[in-house]
Design a protein around this motif. Structure first.
Motif, PDB file in Angstrom:
ATOM      1  N   HIS A 144      45.510  22.744  55.530  1.00 49.67           N
ATOM      2  CA  HIS A 144      46.396  23.591  54.731  1.00 49.67           C
ATOM      3  C   HIS A 144      47.407  24.252  55.659  1.00 49.67           C
ATOM      4  O   HIS A 144      47.045  24.787  56.711  1.00 49.67           O
ATOM      5  N   HIS A 157      49.445  27.139  55.991  1.00 44.08           N
ATOM      6  CA  HIS A 157      49.364  28.451  55.358  1.00 44.08           C
ATOM      7  C   HIS A 157      50.701  29.190  55.409  1.00 44.08           C
ATOM      8  O   HIS A 157      51.251  29.453  56.480  1.00 44.08           O
ATOM      9  N   ASP A 186      49.793  20.349  50.320  1.00 45.00           N
ATOM     10  CA  ASP A 186      49.179  21.666  50.517  1.00 45.00           C
ATOM     11  C   ASP A 186      47.798  21.595  51.155  1.00 45.00           C
ATOM     12  O   ASP A 186      47.300  22.588  51.669  1.00 45.00           O
ATOM     13  N   HIS A 219      41.024  23.083  55.159  1.00 44.96           N
ATOM     14  CA  HIS A 219      40.803  23.569  53.793  1.00 44.96           C
ATOM     15  C   HIS A 219      39.802  22.685  53.044  1.00 44.96           C
ATOM     16  O   HIS A 219      39.940  22.424  51.853  1.00 44.96           O
ATOM     17  N   HIS A 225      45.110  35.555  48.679  1.00 42.17           N
ATOM     18  CA  HIS A 225      46.140  34.635  49.167  1.00 42.17           C
ATOM     19  C   HIS A 225      46.587  33.688  48.063  1.00 42.17           C
ATOM     20  O   HIS A 225      45.759  33.054  47.406  1.00 42.17           O
ATOM     21  N   HIS A 235      48.795  30.317  47.341  1.00 47.43           N
ATOM     22  CA  HIS A 235      49.384  29.141  47.967  1.00 47.43           C
ATOM     23  C   HIS A 235      50.751  28.840  47.354  1.00 47.43           C
ATOM     24  O   HIS A 235      51.003  29.112  46.180  1.00 47.43           O
ATOM     25  N   ASP A 283      52.322  36.534  51.490  1.00 52.39           N
ATOM     26  CA  ASP A 283      51.511  35.511  50.821  1.00 52.39           C
ATOM     27  C   ASP A 283      50.041  35.910  50.766  1.00 52.39           C
ATOM     28  O   ASP A 283      49.244  35.236  50.127  1.00 52.39           O
ATOM     29  N   TRP A 298      48.217  25.448  42.390  1.00 51.59           N
ATOM     30  CA  TRP A 298      48.199  26.315  43.561  1.00 51.59           C
ATOM     31  C   TRP A 298      46.961  27.211  43.566  1.00 51.59           C
ATOM     32  O   TRP A 298      46.675  27.889  42.594  1.00 51.59           O
ATOM     33  N   TRP A 340      42.851  29.357  40.530  1.00 48.85           N
ATOM     34  CA  TRP A 340      44.113  28.639  40.752  1.00 48.85           C
ATOM     35  C   TRP A 340      45.052  28.842  39.580  1.00 48.85           C
ATOM     36  O   TRP A 340      44.642  29.267  38.498  1.00 48.85           O
TER      37      TRP A 340
END
Length: 462
Positions: A87, A89, A98, A131, A400, A402, A419, A441, A458
């Protein structure tokens, strides 16, 4: 023999493989980024080597640098015995790149590879990490810094990357404590290390003259530790958070609080005289202030200090409009030790807290335990989103998002772009962002043990 991981107990530091700046890759063959085992002198001298999971054999992984507006291409080569993925970041990235196993790609199996290739719209300080089974893989060493350089960098004498981390080391073997599913770690504050360092070293040092101006890029790569930091023998300004420039530099007058996954860019002037203490201090577990980075001051870089720095150039798409019309949603955080929760939905079934505990799950986001089949919310492309995090637990959480950056809203004012946001126990925090990046995401706690045991959700932008 007892391993006492503290500045007071250890005079000598860590040795680790140096950071490497990769060469330019041919367009037809992305430069490899190889996930493999390695051995490094992570513990102090006198202890054995520690077996780590690494990128290209170093801990942390190689520093990746690229120009804003360019592209980054790397071929992940998996030489580990377990599946993995990467990932990137903080990068506002193509969804397919991603790196979230099970959501945006399949995990790369042992012996396999995956080509990452994506645009870099934003300058700033970012990082990359595993990830797939992140709690274990990041704790074992799978992370590195990603720097996207401005066309016109600030006028500084040195640009330093400081990747803060901690490691939980067995004092008898100098190996990582291998129980990554321990309920105590997952249900409490997270996996805290007994050895703290920067760039893979316990005794990280810098050199500079008095009145030198430095850019310090701080990255918290720890599994769960919140670093509380202060400068010694330096004065300076915050110029960027999580890669995104501030509208104007903000003088440092208080401690710096850096949650897991957060970054801060500082421009500092060395005020200490030669031979006097200087560097970066952290608040240790015993409430004392300990040296995290020592700065050796020698001579003078210039006869006088410079004026305050200019702001970094803004990145594109930093504005957020449509706040009044935006749909507001609430994401309640529940679970953990000393509070628990009545029930949560896990793998398609509603379960009470005891049933969840038996499955190694301790946390929920908006009633969902772990990543469910349906998103927390779906947004139209270009829609403005508002989400209020409500922390009903007794622990802090670093939330966080994404693929996009957000601003925290407070009393009608919008804060800096980030983020990752630290939400304290029994408090709430509202964020707003423009859903301008299509795809699925992740939205999760970056205390990685919390994410692994339920605190993962997500959103989808369509």
């Amino acid at each position: 023999m007892t391993l006492m991981m503290s500045r007071r107990a250890v005079c000598a530091g860590l040795l680790a493989a140096p950071l490497i700046r990769p060469g330019r890759a041919a367009a037809s063959a992305p430069a490899p980024l190889t996930a493999r085992t390695a051995s490094v002198q992570l513990a102090p001298p006198g202890y054995g080597m520690t077996k780590v999971w690494s990128y290209d054999g170093s801990l942390p992984g190689p520093v990746l640098r690229a120009a804003q507006g360019g592209r980054l291409s790397r071929r992940l080569v998996n030489e580990l015995a377990v599946p993995t993925s990467v990932h990137w970041h903080g990068i506002r990235i193509d969804n397919a790149m991603d790196g979230v196993a099970g959501l945006t790609q399949e995990a790369v199996p042992p012996g396999g590879s995956f080509d990452y290739d994506f645009a870099l719209p934003d300058a700033g300080t970012y990082w990359y990490h595993a990830h797939t089974n992140s709690m274990e893989q990041v704790a074992r060493g799978l992370s590195g810094a990603l720097i996207v350089e401005e066309a016109t960098p600030p006028d500084v004498d040195a640009d330093e990357i400081l990747m803060l981390d901690d490691w939980l080391i067995d004092p008898d073997s100098a190996q990582f404590y291998a129980d990554f599913t321990a309920p105590m770690m997952r249900s409490h504050a997270g996996r805290m290390g007994n050895l703290i360092g920067v760039n893979g070293r316990f005794d990280h040092r810098l050199k500079a003259g008095q009145n030198a101006r430095l850019r310090l890029r701080l990255i918290n790569a720890a599994n769960a530790r919140i670093f509380v930091l202060r400068l010694q023998g330096m004065e300076g300004w915050t110029v960027a958070l999580d890669g995104m420039p501030l509208a104007s530099p903000e003088p440092l007058v208080e401690e710096i609080i850096l949650a897991p996954a957060q970054r801060v860019d500082l421009i500092v002037d060395v005020t200490a005289e030669a031979g006097t203490p200087a560097g970066l201090l952290y608040a240790a577990d015993d409430d004392s202030w300990q040296a995290l980075v020592e700065l050796e001051v020698s001579g003078r870089a210039s006869g006088a200090r410079r004026s305050a720095p200019q702001p970094l150039p803004p990145n594109p798409r930093m504005q957020i409009g449509g706040l009044e019309e935006a749909t507001r949603r609430e994401m309640r955080m529940e679970g953990g030790a000393m509070r628990g929760m009545a029930s949560g939905r896990f793998e398609g079934q509603q379960m009470d807290f005891q049933e969840l505990i038996q499955r190694g799950q301790f946390w929920a986001l908006a009633g969902q335990v772990g990543r469910g089949a349906d998103p927390f919310a779906r947004y139209r492309l270009g829609e403005t989103a508002r989400i209020t995090f409500v922390n009903d637990t007794v622990f802090p959480h670093a939330m966080h998002l994404h693929g996009m950056h957000f601003r925290q809203l407070s009393e009608g004012a919008a804060g800096p772009m980030r983020d990752t946001l630290l939400v304290m126990p029994q408090q709430s925090a509202e964020i707003a962002f423009v859903a301008d990046n299509p795809g699925k995401w992740l939205l999760h706690c970056h205390m990685l043990g919390h994410a692994a045991s339920g605190m993962t959700n997500w959103i989808e932008v369509v």
